[in-house]
Design an enzyme around this catalytic site. Structure first.
Site, PDB file in Angstrom:
ATOM      1  N   ASP A  37     -76.648  -5.816  54.665  1.00 22.38           N
ATOM      2  CA  ASP A  37     -76.791  -5.741  53.200  1.00 22.38           C
ATOM      3  C   ASP A  37     -78.203  -6.169  52.817  1.00 22.38           C
ATOM      4  O   ASP A  37     -78.881  -6.847  53.583  1.00 22.38           O
ATOM      5  CB  ASP A  37     -75.768  -6.692  52.542  1.00 22.38           C
ATOM      6  CG  ASP A  37     -75.390  -6.267  51.142  1.00 22.38           C
ATOM      7  OD1 ASP A  37     -74.230  -5.835  50.953  1.00 22.38           O
ATOM      8  OD2 ASP A  37     -76.249  -6.364  50.231  1.00 22.38           O
ATOM      9  N   ASP A  60     -81.727  -2.360  54.209  1.00 21.81           N
ATOM     10  CA  ASP A  60     -81.929  -1.582  52.990  1.00 21.81           C
ATOM     11  C   ASP A  60     -81.588  -0.155  53.371  1.00 21.81           C
ATOM     12  O   ASP A  60     -82.322   0.473  54.150  1.00 21.81           O
ATOM     13  CB  ASP A  60     -83.383  -1.702  52.503  1.00 21.81           C
ATOM     14  CG  ASP A  60     -83.582  -0.940  51.193  1.00 21.81           C
ATOM     15  OD1 ASP A  60     -82.672  -0.181  50.790  1.00 21.81           O
ATOM     16  OD2 ASP A  60     -84.649  -1.108  50.574  1.00 21.81           O
ATOM     17  N   VAL A  61     -80.486   0.364  52.875  1.00 18.25           N
ATOM     18  CA  VAL A  61     -79.935   1.623  53.392  1.00 18.25           C
ATOM     19  C   VAL A  61     -80.890   2.806  53.271  1.00 18.25           C
ATOM     20  O   VAL A  61     -80.691   3.818  53.938  1.00 18.25           O
ATOM     21  CB  VAL A  61     -78.580   1.998  52.730  1.00 18.25           C
ATOM     22  CG1 VAL A  61     -77.485   1.056  53.183  1.00 18.25           C
ATOM     23  CG2 VAL A  61     -78.688   2.087  51.221  1.00 18.25           C
ATOM     24  N   TYR A 152     -74.320   9.429  39.517  1.00 22.31           N
ATOM     25  CA  TYR A 152     -73.322   8.825  40.417  1.00 22.31           C
ATOM     26  C   TYR A 152     -72.357   9.898  40.930  1.00 22.31           C
ATOM     27  O   TYR A 152     -72.058   9.962  42.128  1.00 22.31           O
ATOM     28  CB  TYR A 152     -72.579   7.720  39.660  1.00 22.31           C
ATOM     29  CG  TYR A 152     -71.649   6.898  40.507  1.00 22.31           C
ATOM     30  CD1 TYR A 152     -72.133   5.856  41.292  1.00 22.31           C
ATOM     31  CD2 TYR A 152     -70.275   7.150  40.519  1.00 22.31           C
ATOM     32  CE1 TYR A 152     -71.270   5.086  42.070  1.00 22.31           C
ATOM     33  CE2 TYR A 152     -69.411   6.389  41.292  1.00 22.31           C
ATOM     34  CZ  TYR A 152     -69.915   5.357  42.069  1.00 22.31           C
ATOM     35  OH  TYR A 152     -69.067   4.599  42.834  1.00 22.31           O
ATOM     36  N   LYS A 156     -71.879  10.925  44.875  1.00 21.34           N
ATOM     37  CA  LYS A 156     -70.605  10.721  45.570  1.00 21.34           C
ATOM     38  C   LYS A 156     -69.990  12.048  46.029  1.00 21.34           C
ATOM     39  O   LYS A 156     -69.267  12.098  47.025  1.00 21.34           O
ATOM     40  CB  LYS A 156     -69.637   9.942  44.673  1.00 21.34           C
ATOM     41  CG  LYS A 156     -70.082   8.495  44.423  1.00 21.34           C
ATOM     42  CD  LYS A 156     -70.180   7.710  45.722  1.00 21.34           C
ATOM     43  CE  LYS A 156     -70.422   6.234  45.519  1.00 21.34           C
ATOM     44  NZ  LYS A 156     -70.456   5.476  46.773  1.00 21.34           N
ATOM     45  N   THR A 189     -64.747  -5.331  41.186  1.00 22.56           N
ATOM     46  CA  THR A 189     -65.799  -5.929  42.017  1.00 22.56           C
ATOM     47  C   THR A 189     -67.018  -6.186  41.128  1.00 22.56           C
ATOM     48  O   THR A 189     -67.064  -5.728  39.983  1.00 22.56           O
ATOM     49  CB  THR A 189     -66.234  -4.963  43.140  1.00 22.56           C
ATOM     50  OG1 THR A 189     -66.954  -3.870  42.532  1.00 22.56           O
ATOM     51  CG2 THR A 189     -65.068  -4.435  43.953  1.00 22.56           C
TER      52      THR A 189
HETATM   53  N1  LIG Z   1     -66.021  -0.871  42.211  1.00 23.39           N
HETATM   54  C1  LIG Z   1     -65.622   0.355  41.897  1.00 23.39           C
HETATM   55  O1  LIG Z   1     -64.994   0.600  40.846  1.00 23.39           O
HETATM   56  C2  LIG Z   1     -65.904   1.503  42.843  1.00 23.39           C
HETATM   57  C3  LIG Z   1     -65.199   2.700  42.656  1.00 23.39           C
HETATM   58  C4  LIG Z   1     -65.432   3.770  43.498  1.00 23.39           C
HETATM   59  C5  LIG Z   1     -66.360   3.651  44.515  1.00 23.39           C
HETATM   60  N2  LIG Z   1     -67.043   2.487  44.670  1.00 23.39           N
HETATM   61  C6  LIG Z   1     -68.023   2.419  45.733  1.00 23.39           C
HETATM   62  O2  LIG Z   1     -67.664   1.395  46.636  1.00 23.39           O
HETATM   63  C7  LIG Z   1     -68.828   0.930  47.305  1.00 23.39           C
HETATM   64  C8  LIG Z   1     -68.837  -0.597  47.266  1.00 23.39           C
HETATM   65  O3  LIG Z   1     -68.985  -0.992  45.902  1.00 23.39           O
HETATM   66  P1  LIG Z   1     -68.407  -2.371  45.348  1.00 23.39           P
HETATM   67  O4  LIG Z   1     -67.533  -2.032  44.217  1.00 23.39           O
HETATM   68  O5  LIG Z   1     -67.885  -3.184  46.464  1.00 23.39           O
HETATM   69  O6  LIG Z   1     -69.751  -2.976  44.723  1.00 23.39           O
HETATM   70  P2  LIG Z   1     -70.553  -4.341  45.003  1.00 23.39           P
HETATM   71  O7  LIG Z   1     -71.666  -4.291  44.016  1.00 23.39           O
HETATM   72  O8  LIG Z   1     -69.620  -5.485  44.995  1.00 23.39           O
HETATM   73  O9  LIG Z   1     -71.126  -4.153  46.491  1.00 23.39           O
HETATM   74  C9  LIG Z   1     -72.141  -3.249  46.771  1.00 23.39           C
HETATM   75  C10 LIG Z   1     -73.008  -3.864  47.869  1.00 23.39           C
HETATM   76  O10 LIG Z   1     -74.005  -2.890  48.219  1.00 23.39           O
HETATM   77  C11 LIG Z   1     -75.216  -3.596  48.436  1.00 23.39           C
HETATM   78  N3  LIG Z   1     -76.353  -2.677  48.294  1.00 23.39           N
HETATM   79  C12 LIG Z   1     -76.744  -2.015  47.185  1.00 23.39           C
HETATM   80  N4  LIG Z   1     -77.866  -1.320  47.435  1.00 23.39           N
HETATM   81  C13 LIG Z   1     -78.177  -1.554  48.747  1.00 23.39           C
HETATM   82  C14 LIG Z   1     -79.231  -1.112  49.596  1.00 23.39           C
HETATM   83  N5  LIG Z   1     -80.217  -0.305  49.150  1.00 23.39           N
HETATM   84  N6  LIG Z   1     -79.232  -1.521  50.871  1.00 23.39           N
HETATM   85  C15 LIG Z   1     -78.262  -2.364  51.337  1.00 23.39           C
HETATM   86  N7  LIG Z   1     -77.261  -2.821  50.559  1.00 23.39           N
HETATM   87  C16 LIG Z   1     -77.220  -2.418  49.285  1.00 23.39           C
HETATM   88  C17 LIG Z   1     -75.217  -4.693  47.392  1.00 23.39           C
HETATM   89  O11 LIG Z   1     -76.134  -5.729  47.713  1.00 23.39           O
HETATM   90  C18 LIG Z   1     -73.752  -5.123  47.426  1.00 23.39           C
HETATM   91  O12 LIG Z   1     -73.551  -6.170  48.359  1.00 23.39           O
HETATM   92  C19 LIG Z   1     -70.015   1.585  46.611  1.00 23.39           C
HETATM   93  O13 LIG Z   1     -70.448   2.689  47.363  1.00 23.39           O
HETATM   94  C20 LIG Z   1     -69.421   2.059  45.305  1.00 23.39           C
HETATM   95  O14 LIG Z   1     -70.118   3.168  44.771  1.00 23.39           O
HETATM   96  C21 LIG Z   1     -66.826   1.397  43.871  1.00 23.39           C
END
Ligand SMILES: NC(=O)c1ccc[n+]([C@@H]2O[C@H](COP(=O)([O-])OP(=O)(O)OC[C@H]3O[C@@H](n4cnc5c(N)ncnc54)[C@H](O)[C@@H]3O)[C@@H](O)[C@H]2O)c1
Length: 252
Positions: A37, A60-61, A152, A156, A189
Protein backbone atom coordinates in the site's frame (compact mmCIF):
# COMPACT_ATOMS: atom_id res chain seq x y z
CA UNK A 1 -7.68 -27.76 7.57
CA UNK A 2 -7.14 -24.03 7.12
CA UNK A 3 -8.43 -22.79 3.77
CA UNK A 4 -5.22 -21.02 2.66
CA UNK A 5 -2.61 -23.26 4.25
CA UNK A 6 0.69 -22.86 2.38
CA UNK A 7 -0.53 -19.94 0.24
CA UNK A 8 1.23 -16.59 -0.04
CA UNK A 9 -1.02 -13.69 -1.02
CA UNK A 10 0.01 -10.17 -2.07
CA UNK A 11 -2.68 -7.57 -1.41
CA UNK A 12 -2.60 -4.10 -2.98
CA UNK A 13 -4.64 -1.73 -0.85
CA UNK A 14 -3.92 -4.11 2.02
CA UNK A 15 -3.67 -1.32 4.60
CA UNK A 16 -7.37 -0.41 4.68
CA UNK A 17 -10.96 -1.42 4.07
CA UNK A 18 -11.56 -4.48 1.88
CA UNK A 19 -7.83 -5.21 1.43
CA UNK A 20 -7.17 -5.11 5.17
CA UNK A 21 -10.19 -7.31 5.96
CA UNK A 22 -8.98 -9.82 3.38
CA UNK A 23 -5.45 -9.80 4.82
CA UNK A 24 -6.90 -10.70 8.22
CA UNK A 25 -8.74 -13.67 6.70
CA UNK A 26 -5.64 -14.82 4.80
CA UNK A 27 -3.68 -15.02 8.05
CA UNK A 28 -6.61 -16.57 9.96
CA UNK A 29 -6.83 -19.29 7.30
CA UNK A 30 -3.17 -20.28 7.52
CA UNK A 31 -1.76 -18.20 4.65
CA UNK A 32 0.89 -15.48 4.45
CA UNK A 33 -0.28 -11.94 3.72
CA UNK A 34 1.87 -9.26 2.13
CA UNK A 35 0.20 -5.89 2.63
CA UNK A 36 1.20 -3.57 -0.19
CA UNK A 37 0.00 0.00 0.00
CA UNK A 38 1.06 3.63 -0.31
CA UNK A 39 -0.20 4.25 3.24
CA UNK A 40 2.88 3.07 5.12
CA UNK A 41 1.70 3.97 8.63
CA UNK A 42 -1.55 1.98 8.42
CA UNK A 43 0.08 -0.88 6.51
CA UNK A 44 2.94 -1.32 8.95
CA UNK A 45 0.58 -1.15 11.95
CA UNK A 46 -1.67 -3.89 10.54
CA UNK A 47 1.29 -6.09 9.57
CA UNK A 48 2.67 -5.77 13.11
CA UNK A 49 -0.72 -6.72 14.54
CA UNK A 50 -0.99 -9.80 12.29
CA UNK A 51 2.46 -11.05 13.32
CA UNK A 52 5.04 -13.17 11.51
CA UNK A 53 2.58 -14.40 8.86
CA UNK A 54 2.29 -10.83 7.55
CA UNK A 55 4.63 -8.33 5.96
CA UNK A 56 4.22 -4.74 4.78
CA UNK A 57 5.78 -3.51 1.53
CA UNK A 58 5.41 0.02 0.16
CA UNK A 59 3.61 0.12 -3.18
CA UNK A 60 2.34 2.80 -5.51
CA UNK A 61 0.26 0.79 -7.97
CA UNK A 62 0.98 3.12 -10.89
CA UNK A 63 4.76 2.70 -10.58
CA UNK A 64 5.90 -0.58 -12.13
CA UNK A 65 9.20 -0.69 -10.24
CA UNK A 66 7.37 -0.72 -6.90
CA UNK A 67 5.39 -3.76 -8.05
CA UNK A 68 8.63 -5.53 -8.95
CA UNK A 69 10.12 -4.72 -5.55
CA UNK A 70 6.95 -5.92 -3.80
CA UNK A 71 6.90 -9.24 -5.66
CA UNK A 72 10.61 -9.80 -4.99
CA UNK A 73 10.15 -9.00 -1.28
CA UNK A 74 7.21 -11.43 -1.12
CA UNK A 75 9.15 -14.33 -2.64
CA UNK A 76 12.17 -13.47 -0.54
CA UNK A 77 10.18 -13.51 2.72
CA UNK A 78 7.79 -16.41 2.10
CA UNK A 79 9.33 -18.48 -0.72
CA UNK A 80 6.62 -18.11 -3.39
CA UNK A 81 3.48 -16.31 -4.53
CA UNK A 82 0.06 -17.93 -5.01
CA UNK A 83 -2.47 -15.12 -4.77
CA UNK A 84 -2.93 -11.48 -5.74
CA UNK A 85 -5.72 -9.21 -4.54
CA UNK A 86 -5.86 -5.96 -6.52
CA UNK A 87 -7.81 -3.82 -4.05
CA UNK A 88 -6.01 -0.46 -4.17
CA UNK A 89 -8.34 2.14 -5.57
CA UNK A 90 -9.80 5.61 -5.30
CA UNK A 91 -13.28 7.00 -5.80
CA UNK A 92 -13.95 10.44 -7.25
CA UNK A 93 -17.31 12.03 -8.01
CA UNK A 94 -17.69 13.54 -11.47
CA UNK A 95 -19.93 13.53 -14.53
CA UNK A 96 -19.08 13.36 -18.22
CA UNK A 97 -19.57 17.17 -18.31
CA UNK A 98 -17.43 18.23 -15.36
CA UNK A 99 -14.68 15.58 -15.23
CA UNK A 100 -11.29 17.11 -16.06
CA UNK A 101 -8.79 15.20 -18.17
CA UNK A 102 -6.45 15.14 -15.17
CA UNK A 103 -9.10 13.57 -12.91
CA UNK A 104 -10.06 11.02 -15.56
CA UNK A 105 -6.41 10.00 -15.91
CA UNK A 106 -5.80 9.87 -12.14
CA UNK A 107 -8.78 7.58 -11.44
CA UNK A 108 -8.10 5.32 -14.41
CA UNK A 109 -4.39 5.16 -13.63
CA UNK A 110 -4.87 3.96 -10.07
CA UNK A 111 -7.91 1.73 -10.57
CA UNK A 112 -7.32 0.29 -14.02
CA UNK A 113 -3.65 0.70 -14.95
CA UNK A 114 -2.72 -0.26 -11.36
CA UNK A 115 -4.62 -3.55 -11.74
CA UNK A 116 -2.93 -4.19 -15.10
CA UNK A 117 0.52 -3.68 -13.57
CA UNK A 118 -0.42 -5.93 -10.66
CA UNK A 119 -1.54 -8.80 -12.90
CA UNK A 120 1.50 -8.43 -15.16
CA UNK A 121 4.01 -8.19 -12.32
CA UNK A 122 2.93 -11.29 -10.39
CA UNK A 123 2.75 -13.73 -13.30
CA UNK A 124 6.42 -14.82 -13.36
CA UNK A 125 6.46 -15.57 -9.60
CA UNK A 126 3.05 -17.29 -9.73
CA UNK A 127 4.16 -19.48 -12.63
CA UNK A 128 7.30 -20.33 -10.68
CA UNK A 129 5.11 -21.27 -7.70
CA UNK A 130 3.01 -23.70 -9.75
CA UNK A 131 -0.04 -21.47 -10.26
CA UNK A 132 -2.34 -19.18 -8.34
CA UNK A 133 -5.41 -16.99 -8.19
CA UNK A 134 -5.80 -13.30 -9.04
CA UNK A 135 -8.76 -11.37 -7.66
CA UNK A 136 -9.42 -7.91 -9.10
CA UNK A 137 -11.77 -5.65 -7.16
CA UNK A 138 -14.06 -3.95 -9.65
CA UNK A 139 -17.43 -2.59 -8.48
CA UNK A 140 -21.11 -2.69 -9.27
CA UNK A 141 -20.15 0.49 -11.14
CA UNK A 142 -18.09 -1.71 -13.49
CA UNK A 143 -21.38 -3.39 -14.46
CA UNK A 144 -23.82 -0.47 -14.60
CA UNK A 145 -23.75 3.29 -14.95
CA UNK A 146 -24.11 6.07 -12.38
CA UNK A 147 -24.25 9.65 -13.57
CA UNK A 148 -22.11 10.89 -10.67
CA UNK A 149 -19.16 8.49 -11.10
CA UNK A 150 -18.04 8.78 -14.71
CA UNK A 151 -14.28 8.18 -14.44
CA UNK A 152 -14.81 5.54 -11.73
CA UNK A 153 -17.35 3.59 -13.86
CA UNK A 154 -14.95 3.64 -16.81
CA UNK A 155 -12.03 2.47 -14.68
CA UNK A 156 -14.00 -0.38 -13.09
CA UNK A 157 -15.44 -1.53 -16.42
CA UNK A 158 -11.85 -1.77 -17.63
CA UNK A 159 -10.95 -3.93 -14.61
CA UNK A 160 -13.79 -6.31 -15.50
CA UNK A 161 -12.56 -6.69 -19.10
CA UNK A 162 -8.89 -6.90 -18.09
CA UNK A 163 -9.82 -9.76 -15.75
CA UNK A 164 -11.39 -11.78 -18.55
CA UNK A 165 -8.38 -11.24 -20.78
CA UNK A 166 -5.91 -12.36 -18.11
CA UNK A 167 -8.08 -15.40 -17.38
CA UNK A 168 -8.22 -16.40 -21.05
CA UNK A 169 -4.49 -15.93 -21.56
CA UNK A 170 -3.51 -17.93 -18.47
CA UNK A 171 -5.95 -20.72 -19.37
CA UNK A 172 -4.63 -20.90 -22.93
CA UNK A 173 -1.04 -20.98 -21.69
CA UNK A 174 -1.94 -23.67 -19.10
CA UNK A 175 -0.37 -21.66 -16.28
CA UNK A 176 -2.83 -22.96 -13.65
CA UNK A 177 -3.54 -19.30 -12.82
CA UNK A 178 -7.15 -18.15 -12.46
CA UNK A 179 -8.38 -14.54 -12.56
CA UNK A 180 -11.79 -13.27 -11.43
CA UNK A 181 -13.37 -9.91 -10.67
CA UNK A 182 -15.37 -8.99 -7.57
CA UNK A 183 -18.12 -6.36 -7.78
CA UNK A 184 -19.07 -4.91 -4.40
CA UNK A 185 -22.02 -2.62 -3.75
CA UNK A 186 -21.42 0.26 -1.30
CA UNK A 187 -19.18 -0.99 1.51
CA UNK A 188 -18.66 0.86 4.79
CA UNK A 189 -14.94 1.67 4.46
CA UNK A 190 -12.89 4.89 4.58
CA UNK A 191 -13.44 5.27 0.81
CA UNK A 192 -17.09 6.20 1.17
CA UNK A 193 -16.87 7.85 4.62
CA UNK A 194 -16.95 11.41 3.20
CA UNK A 195 -20.24 10.66 1.45
CA UNK A 196 -22.10 9.41 4.49
CA UNK A 197 -22.68 12.85 6.03
CA UNK A 198 -23.55 14.68 2.82
CA UNK A 199 -27.33 15.11 2.74
CA UNK A 200 -29.20 14.24 -0.45
CA UNK A 201 -32.71 15.75 -0.35
CA UNK A 202 -34.12 14.90 3.05
CA UNK A 203 -31.89 11.83 3.47
CA UNK A 204 -28.41 11.63 4.93
CA UNK A 205 -25.78 10.30 2.55
CA UNK A 206 -25.77 7.07 4.54
CA UNK A 207 -29.53 6.60 4.27
CA UNK A 208 -29.46 7.38 0.55
CA UNK A 209 -26.75 4.79 -0.08
CA UNK A 210 -28.43 2.22 2.18
CA UNK A 211 -31.67 2.52 0.21
CA UNK A 212 -29.89 1.60 -3.03
CA UNK A 213 -29.48 -1.93 -1.65
CA UNK A 214 -32.55 -4.20 -1.39
CA UNK A 215 -31.02 -5.63 1.81
CA UNK A 216 -31.42 -2.09 3.21
CA UNK A 217 -27.89 -1.52 4.49
CA UNK A 218 -24.29 -0.95 3.46
CA UNK A 219 -21.98 -3.94 3.10
CA UNK A 220 -19.13 -4.62 5.51
CA UNK A 221 -15.53 -5.10 4.36
CA UNK A 222 -15.57 -8.59 5.92
CA UNK A 223 -18.46 -9.63 3.66
CA UNK A 224 -16.42 -8.85 0.54
CA UNK A 225 -13.33 -10.40 2.14
CA UNK A 226 -15.22 -13.68 2.53
CA UNK A 227 -15.85 -13.74 -1.22
CA UNK A 228 -12.18 -12.91 -1.85
CA UNK A 229 -11.14 -15.75 0.44
CA UNK A 230 -13.22 -18.21 -1.57
CA UNK A 231 -11.67 -16.97 -4.82
CA UNK A 232 -8.10 -17.02 -3.46
CA UNK A 233 -8.54 -20.58 -2.19
CA UNK A 234 -8.70 -23.83 -4.16
CA UNK A 235 -12.42 -24.02 -3.33
CA UNK A 236 -13.04 -21.89 -6.43
CA UNK A 237 -10.85 -24.09 -8.66
CA UNK A 238 -13.29 -24.13 -11.62
CA UNK A 239 -13.98 -20.37 -11.59
CA UNK A 240 -12.03 -18.11 -13.92
CA UNK A 241 -12.86 -15.03 -15.97
CA UNK A 242 -16.05 -14.57 -13.97
CA UNK A 243 -17.80 -11.73 -12.17
CA UNK A 244 -18.62 -12.24 -8.50
CA UNK A 245 -21.20 -9.73 -7.31
CA UNK A 246 -21.49 -8.89 -3.61
CA UNK A 247 -23.98 -6.02 -3.47
CA UNK A 248 -26.94 -6.65 -1.19
CA UNK A 249 -29.10 -7.10 -4.30
CA UNK A 250 -28.28 -3.68 -5.83
CA UNK A 251 -27.84 -4.93 -9.39
CA UNK A 252 -30.67 -7.45 -9.16
N1 LIG B 1 -16.11 0.95 -0.42
C1 LIG B 1 -16.94 0.77 -1.44
O1 LIG B 1 -18.13 1.14 -1.39
C2 LIG B 1 -16.46 0.06 -2.69
C3 LIG B 1 -17.43 -0.41 -3.59
C4 LIG B 1 -17.03 -1.06 -4.74
C5 LIG B 1 -15.68 -1.24 -5.00
N2 LIG B 1 -14.76 -0.76 -4.12
C6 LIG B 1 -13.36 -0.95 -4.44
O2 LIG B 1 -12.75 -1.72 -3.43
C7 LIG B 1 -11.36 -1.44 -3.40
C8 LIG B 1 -10.94 -1.19 -1.95
O3 LIG B 1 -11.59 0.01 -1.51
P1 LIG B 1 -11.97 0.26 0.01
O4 LIG B 1 -13.41 0.53 0.05
O5 LIG B 1 -11.39 -0.81 0.86
O6 LIG B 1 -11.24 1.67 0.22
P2 LIG B 1 -10.09 2.15 1.25
O7 LIG B 1 -9.94 3.60 0.93
O8 LIG B 1 -10.44 1.73 2.62
O9 LIG B 1 -8.79 1.35 0.77
C9 LIG B 1 -8.14 1.64 -0.42
C10 LIG B 1 -6.65 1.44 -0.19
O10 LIG B 1 -5.99 1.66 -1.45
C11 LIG B 1 -4.78 2.35 -1.17
N3 LIG B 1 -4.32 3.05 -2.38
C12 LIG B 1 -4.94 4.04 -3.04
N4 LIG B 1 -4.18 4.46 -4.07
C13 LIG B 1 -3.05 3.69 -4.05
C14 LIG B 1 -1.88 3.64 -4.86
N5 LIG B 1 -1.70 4.48 -5.89
N6 LIG B 1 -0.95 2.72 -4.57
C15 LIG B 1 -1.11 1.87 -3.51
N7 LIG B 1 -2.19 1.90 -2.70
C16 LIG B 1 -3.15 2.80 -2.97
C17 LIG B 1 -5.14 3.31 -0.05
O11 LIG B 1 -3.98 3.78 0.62
C18 LIG B 1 -6.04 2.42 0.81
O12 LIG B 1 -5.29 1.73 1.79
C19 LIG B 1 -11.14 -0.25 -4.33
O13 LIG B 1 -10.67 -0.71 -5.57
C20 LIG B 1 -12.54 0.31 -4.49
O14 LIG B 1 -12.70 1.00 -5.72
C21 LIG B 1 -15.12 -0.13 -2.95
Amino acid sequence: MARLEGKVVLLSGGASGIGAATARLVVREGGKAVLADRDEAKGRALAAELGPAALFVPLDVIREETWQTAVAATVDAFGGLHGLLNAAGIGVRNTIEDCSLADYRRVNDINSLGSFLGCKSVLPAMKQSGGGSIVNISSVLGLRGASYAMAYCASKGAVRALTKNVAMHCAQMKYNIRCNSVHPGYIDTPMIAPRLDQNIGNLSGRQWLEELHPLGRLGQAEEVANMNLFLLSDESSFATGSEFVCDGGLTA
